[in-house]
Design a protein around this motif. Structure first.
Motif, short mmCIF file in Angstrom:
data_model
loop_
_atom_site.label_atom_id
_atom_site.label_comp_id
_atom_site.label_asym_id
_atom_site.label_seq_id
_atom_site.Cartn_x
_atom_site.Cartn_y
_atom_site.Cartn_z
N MET A 190 3.40 -6.12 0.54
CA MET A 190 2.59 -6.38 -0.64
C MET A 190 2.90 -7.77 -1.19
O MET A 190 4.04 -8.24 -1.12
N SER A 191 1.89 -8.42 -1.75
CA SER A 191 2.10 -9.72 -2.38
C SER A 191 2.72 -9.54 -3.76
O SER A 191 2.69 -8.44 -4.34
N ASP A 192 3.29 -10.62 -4.32
CA ASP A 192 3.88 -10.54 -5.65
C ASP A 192 2.83 -10.21 -6.71
O ASP A 192 3.10 -9.50 -7.68
N TRP A 214 0.71 -3.79 -9.71
CA TRP A 214 -0.27 -2.72 -9.79
C TRP A 214 0.30 -1.35 -9.46
O TRP A 214 -0.29 -0.33 -9.79
N VAL A 215 1.46 -1.31 -8.81
CA VAL A 215 2.11 -0.02 -8.57
C VAL A 215 2.46 0.63 -9.91
O VAL A 215 2.37 1.85 -10.08
N VAL A 216 2.84 -0.19 -10.88
CA VAL A 216 3.13 0.30 -12.23
C VAL A 216 1.86 0.38 -13.06
O VAL A 216 1.59 1.38 -13.73
N THR A 217 1.03 -0.66 -13.00
CA THR A 217 -0.16 -0.74 -13.85
C THR A 217 -1.18 0.34 -13.51
O THR A 217 -1.84 0.89 -14.40
N PHE A 239 3.65 9.03 1.48
CA PHE A 239 3.27 8.79 2.88
C PHE A 239 2.44 7.52 3.05
O PHE A 239 1.90 7.28 4.13
N ALA A 240 2.34 6.72 1.99
CA ALA A 240 1.49 5.52 2.03
C ALA A 240 1.86 4.61 3.21
O ALA A 240 3.03 4.34 3.46
N VAL A 241 0.82 4.16 3.92
CA VAL A 241 1.02 3.26 5.05
C VAL A 241 0.54 1.85 4.73
O VAL A 241 0.75 0.93 5.52
N ALA A 281 -3.20 -0.23 -0.41
CA ALA A 281 -4.31 0.48 -1.04
C ALA A 281 -4.00 1.97 -1.21
O ALA A 281 -4.30 2.57 -2.25
N MET A 282 -3.38 2.57 -0.19
CA MET A 282 -3.06 3.99 -0.24
C MET A 282 -2.06 4.28 -1.36
O MET A 282 -2.20 5.27 -2.10
N LEU A 283 -1.07 3.41 -1.53
CA LEU A 283 -0.07 3.60 -2.58
C LEU A 283 -0.69 3.44 -3.96
O LEU A 283 -0.44 4.24 -4.87
N LEU A 284 -1.53 2.43 -4.13
CA LEU A 284 -2.14 2.18 -5.44
C LEU A 284 -3.09 3.31 -5.83
O LEU A 284 -3.13 3.72 -7.00
#
Length: 465
Positions: free
Chosen positions: A43-45, A50-53, A95-97, A100-103
């Motif tokens: 992931m970029s900085d 966005w993982v938090v937001t 299980f995010a690969v 986008a899946m994590l967000l």
């Protein structure tokens, strides 16, 4: 124990508290795991935040909808549905690969939490009708809300250090599985009026308005308060919320009856929640930066360093819950806020060589005890006197103001820290920036105390209308 209440109410309280702890904990548990997740998913900085937001945005945006649906369709149903959705989203995120899946999983967690949290608080409000018992229940619940962020950081540090960042999401699944059965057996269904109509215009404007405002405030961290995206989204959010007020004023069955916030004491209580969250969320963030960037603490040591504030909040909340009956709520809140402000001011004296035991330990205890007392009391105050059929949306508003306050505090005090540091990356300069942010947090808590002074004389904290 008072007679006449639901015989299962104390068992139900612990189910509700455990679920609320999950909601609050998941807002912070991934913070310490972010570097590992960023590296694993490339992931970029700019997208890392966005993982938090994604969680806070959907959580805050859908809270009022969740509260109103619970009032209309049943809070137990929504509570259980929220638990299941939370577990599924957590499993997918683990299980995010890719990014986008994590967000998407984090956003789904936020939506599930937005249905779960107001249902939990509304169930607690309707379960405990005795003044003394309600005060104790709110003390325990307040402890969960106040310590959730700290527990999240400690847990995140342990899981990241010894297992994987993915376990910061996966651990929710077995916890939810343990709660589902007891929740189905131990909770009593609760709902408001028989009307099944949902205020669709109010729902849309509330969700879009709160979501746009939170997103705009979060953008201020990246582009500043005068950045185009900050101004556009904050401005749009305020305009949409103004339209929401007009719609609610004219609606025969409003999503959020305006009398809930127009009550002087309750409205002041919501402002106090905003300011407490502003100071506390920013404190967690900047102390994390100081410990990791200046003191070179590991993820695990950083999490453990927050134990004193967690202990303080726990004792402050529970002690206040036991002592609230017959004590004026304003006295408790003012004393707690002044204690918290003193702790923030003490942290504002930090230097790069400041020792943990000499400054950070006592300051965290002061903040914890003060915020634990103030937060428990003000949460109770915002729900006292609310009609049973409106407790869900009132509970949602308490959660929403906390989310908005946290976003405001982090963004505003980040500007203070950056301005004082002056662009320097040296330890002395960035420590000065963090110290200024802590002093700013003390100022926010003093402002909250002033609001309590002027917002009007309240009844004893344990009294209900």
């Amino acid at each position: 124990m008072a007679d006449g209440g639901d015989p299962r109410r104390w068992r139900a309280l612990w189910i509700i508290v455990a679920a609320q702890l999950l909601v609050v904990l998941d807002a912070s548990v991934v913070n310490i795991a972010l570097p590992s997740a960023q590296s694993a998913l490339e992931m970029s900085d700019s997208s890392r935040q966005w993982v938090v937001t994604a969680y806070s945005l959907t959580f805050g945006g859908f809270l009022l909808l969740g509260g109103r649906v619970g009032d209309l369709k049943g809070r137990k149903k929504l509570f259980i549905a929220g638990l299941i959705g939370f577990a599924v989203a957590s499993a997918v995120g683990g299980f995010a690969v890719n990014e986008a899946m994590l967000l998407l999983a984090r956003a789904a967690q936020g939506v599930s939490a937005a249905f779960l949290a107001p249902a939990a608080l509304a169930l607690l409000t309707t379960l405990f009708t005795s003044d003394a018992e309600r005060a104790k229940a709110f003390g325990i619940f307040g402890a969960a809300v106040g310590t959730g962020g700290v527990v999240g950081m400690i847990f995140g540090g342990v899981l990241t250090e010894y297992l994987s960042w993915r376990w910061c999401l996966w651990f929710n699944v077995p916890v939810v599985l343990l709660l589902i059965g007891p929740a189905m057996r131990g909770l009593t269904e609760s709902k408001g009026a028989a009307s099944s109509r949902l205020d669709v215009p109010g729902t849309l404007t509330a969700t879009l308005g709160v979501g746009s405002l939170i997103y705009g405030i979060s953008e201020a961290v990246e582009v500043g308060w005068l950045g185009t995206s900050t101004l556009v989204f904050c401005g749009a959010g305020l305009l949409i919320l103004a339209l929401f007020v007009v719609i609610e004023h004219r609606s025969a069955e409003p999503m959020m009856p305006l009398r809930i916030v127009l009550n002087r004491v309750r409205g002041g209580g919501y402002l106090v929640v905003v300011l407490i969250a502003s100071g506390l969320y920013a404190y967690y963030l900047f102390l994390t930066y100081f410990l990791q960037l200046v003191k070179d603490y590991s993820a695990l040591m950083t999490g453990l360093a927050f134990v004193p504030i967690g202990v303080g909040i726990l004792f402050g909340s529970i002690a206040t819950g036991k002592a609230l009956a017959g004590v004026n709520a304003r006295t408790v809140m003012i004393g707690g806020l002044l204690l918290g402000a003193a702790g923030c001011a003490l942290t504002g004296t930090i230097q790069p060589d400041t020792g943990f035991w000499t400054v950070l330990f006592p300051s965290q205890l002061l903040i914890g005890l003060g915020i634990g007392a103030a937060l428990t009391t003000v949460m109770r105050l915002t729900l006292d006197g609310v009609a049973p059929e409106e407790s869900g949306v009132a509970s949602a508003l308490t959660n929403a103001t906390r989310e908005i306050g946290g976003a405001i505090g982090i963004s505003a005090l980040n500007v203070v820290a950056i301005s004082v540091a002056g662009g320097s990356t040296g330890n002395a300069a960035i420590t000065d920036g963090y110290a200024a942010a802590f002093l700013g947090g003390a100022g926010l808590l003093l402002l909250a105390a002033l609001i309590v002074v002027v917002m009007g004389r309240s009844r004893p904290a344990a009294a209900t209308a």
